[in-house]
Design an enzyme around this catalytic site. Structure first.
Site, mmCIF file in Angstrom:
data_model
loop_
_atom_site.group_PDB
_atom_site.id
_atom_site.type_symbol
_atom_site.label_atom_id
_atom_site.label_comp_id
_atom_site.label_asym_id
_atom_site.label_seq_id
_atom_site.Cartn_x
_atom_site.Cartn_y
_atom_site.Cartn_z
ATOM 1 N N ARG A 290 0.892 -1.183 0.000
ATOM 2 C CA ARG A 290 0.000 0.000 0.000
ATOM 3 C C ARG A 290 0.910 1.207 0.000
ATOM 4 N NH1 ARG A 290 -2.406 3.519 3.807
ATOM 5 N NH2 ARG A 290 -4.459 4.276 3.133
ATOM 6 N N SER B 296 -12.788 -3.430 -0.009
ATOM 7 C CA SER B 296 -13.110 -2.822 1.292
ATOM 8 C C SER B 296 -14.615 -2.664 1.424
ATOM 9 C CB SER B 296 -12.510 -1.422 1.387
ATOM 10 O OG SER B 296 -11.159 -1.460 1.082
ATOM 11 N N LYS C 245 -4.668 5.896 7.829
ATOM 12 C CA LYS C 245 -5.421 6.245 6.612
ATOM 13 C C LYS C 245 -6.217 7.502 6.911
ATOM 14 C CE LYS C 245 -9.140 4.205 3.752
ATOM 15 N NZ LYS C 245 -8.838 4.780 2.438
HETATM 16 C C1 LIG Z 1 -7.307 -5.707 3.592
HETATM 17 C C2 LIG Z 1 -7.621 -4.294 3.268
HETATM 18 N N1 LIG Z 1 -8.810 -3.802 3.662
HETATM 19 C C3 LIG Z 1 -9.106 -2.506 3.386
HETATM 20 C C4 LIG Z 1 -8.210 -1.710 2.699
HETATM 21 C C5 LIG Z 1 -8.545 -0.274 2.368
HETATM 22 O O1 LIG Z 1 -8.700 -0.121 0.957
HETATM 23 P P1 LIG Z 1 -9.334 1.277 0.403
HETATM 24 O O2 LIG Z 1 -10.659 1.458 0.999
HETATM 25 O O3 LIG Z 1 -9.237 1.247 -1.066
HETATM 26 O O4 LIG Z 1 -8.361 2.364 0.959
HETATM 27 P P2 LIG Z 1 -6.804 2.526 0.654
HETATM 28 O O5 LIG Z 1 -6.058 1.454 1.402
HETATM 29 O O6 LIG Z 1 -6.570 2.375 -0.818
HETATM 30 O O7 LIG Z 1 -6.478 3.892 1.160
HETATM 31 C C6 LIG Z 1 -6.995 -2.268 2.317
HETATM 32 N N2 LIG Z 1 -6.066 -1.557 1.650
HETATM 33 N N3 LIG Z 1 -6.725 -3.567 2.598
HETATM 34 C C1 LIG Z 2 -5.715 0.892 5.018
HETATM 35 C C2 LIG Z 2 -6.894 0.965 5.908
HETATM 36 N N1 LIG Z 2 -8.138 0.705 5.451
HETATM 37 C C3 LIG Z 2 -9.068 0.838 6.384
HETATM 38 C C4 LIG Z 2 -10.513 0.641 6.139
HETATM 39 O O1 LIG Z 2 -11.297 0.827 7.060
HETATM 40 O O2 LIG Z 2 -10.841 0.267 5.018
HETATM 41 S S1 LIG Z 2 -8.434 1.277 7.883
HETATM 42 C C5 LIG Z 2 -6.871 1.276 7.245
HETATM 43 C C6 LIG Z 2 -5.649 1.593 8.056
HETATM 44 C C7 LIG Z 2 -5.245 0.449 8.963
HETATM 45 O O3 LIG Z 2 -4.060 0.778 9.607
HETATM 46 P P1 LIG Z 2 -3.787 0.504 11.153
HETATM 47 O O4 LIG Z 2 -3.632 -0.966 11.321
HETATM 48 O O5 LIG Z 2 -2.491 1.224 11.435
HETATM 49 O O6 LIG Z 2 -4.909 1.103 11.926
#
Ligand SMILES: Cc1ncc(COP(=O)(O)OP(=O)(O)O)c(N)n1
Ligand SMILES: Cc1nc(C(=O)O)sc1CCOP(=O)(O)O
Ligand SMILES: [Mg+2]
Length: 212
Positions: free
Chosen positions: A38, A107, A136
């Protein structure tokens, strides 16, 4: 099944003094069952180079490498799969380009999105954010363990919980019946990544054994 474990997602800017590869390899040594690249900053050429290196690393540990957002990069490096968000490349179009043997995750934040994802042929869903997260910027509202439980109860494909998952809340998350967990900050910012991953895995296993 790889989704029933610890899915580690990269965030290079959170570990400026360690390389992407060393952090992800430490995660794999600690028992990560999947890794995702990511990266919201790099251009396509750099993304392809990082993705290729992570694909090779994941292959050595026999776990899937999933590319976030960039379907073209996933295709270029023959990644095991891609993860898309609700506003990203449409899942049904991604399936046409990747074929049935690649993994596609999406997601979801509500049971309605989760049901639609399953109907459209997703291999797994990411469900969150379960808790607050600083990894995020543009997250939806926190769904909490109750929201997570509701999503888990409405789909048969694996649900991977994401967002604010730490060692101290993993048992509660696992008790919802999720397949696995996806984690960024608690792992990539750890001074002892391998041990932290092992501990996550132990908690997942303990909770499952307790709840059978
Ligand atoms: C396993 C997993 N779950 C959720 C996300 C989040 O994807 P998205 O909503 O497209 O947001 P970004 O990660 O692209 O900012 C993820 N990456 N992986
Ligand atoms: C990449 C991402 N996606 C989300 C979602 O809700 O779809 S939350 C998230 C960030 C997760 O990072 P951490 O483990 O540091 O909280
Ligand atoms: Mg995305």
């Amino acid at each position: 099944m790889w989704t029933s474990g610890l899915y580690v997602i990269s965030a290079e800017k959170l570990h400026p003094h360690r390389s992407l590869l060393s952090v992800m390899e430490a995660s794999l040594k600690g028992g990560a069952t999947a890794i995702q690249l990511r990266d919201k900053e790099s251009g396509k050429q750099a993304l392809i180079e990082k993705a290729r290196a992570l694909q090779q690393l994941a292959q050595r540990y026999q776990v899937p490498f999933i590319m976030n957002d960039h379907l073209d990069v996933a295709l270029a490096v023959n990644a095991d799969g891609v993860h898309v968000g609700q506003g990203d490349f449409p899942l049904t179009e991604a399936r046409k380009l990747l074929g049935k043997n690649k993994v596609i995750g999406i997601s979801t934040h509500t049971k309605e999105e989760a049901i639609e994802a399953e109907q459209q042929g997703a291999d797994y869903i990411g469900a969150g954010p379960v808790f607050g997260t600083s990894s995020k910027d543009d997250t939806e509202k926190e769904i909490g363990v109750d929201g997570l439980k509701e999503i888990v109860g409405h789909v048969s494909i694996p649900t991977v919980a994401i967002g604010g998952i730490k060692l101290n809340n993993t048992a509660n998350v696992a008790a919802t019946g999720v397949s696995g967990i996806a984690v960024i900050s608690e792992i990539v910012m750890s001074d002892h990544i391998e041990d932290t991953c092992s501990r996550f895995t132990e908690i997942l296993t303990e909770t499952r054994e307790r709840d059978v």
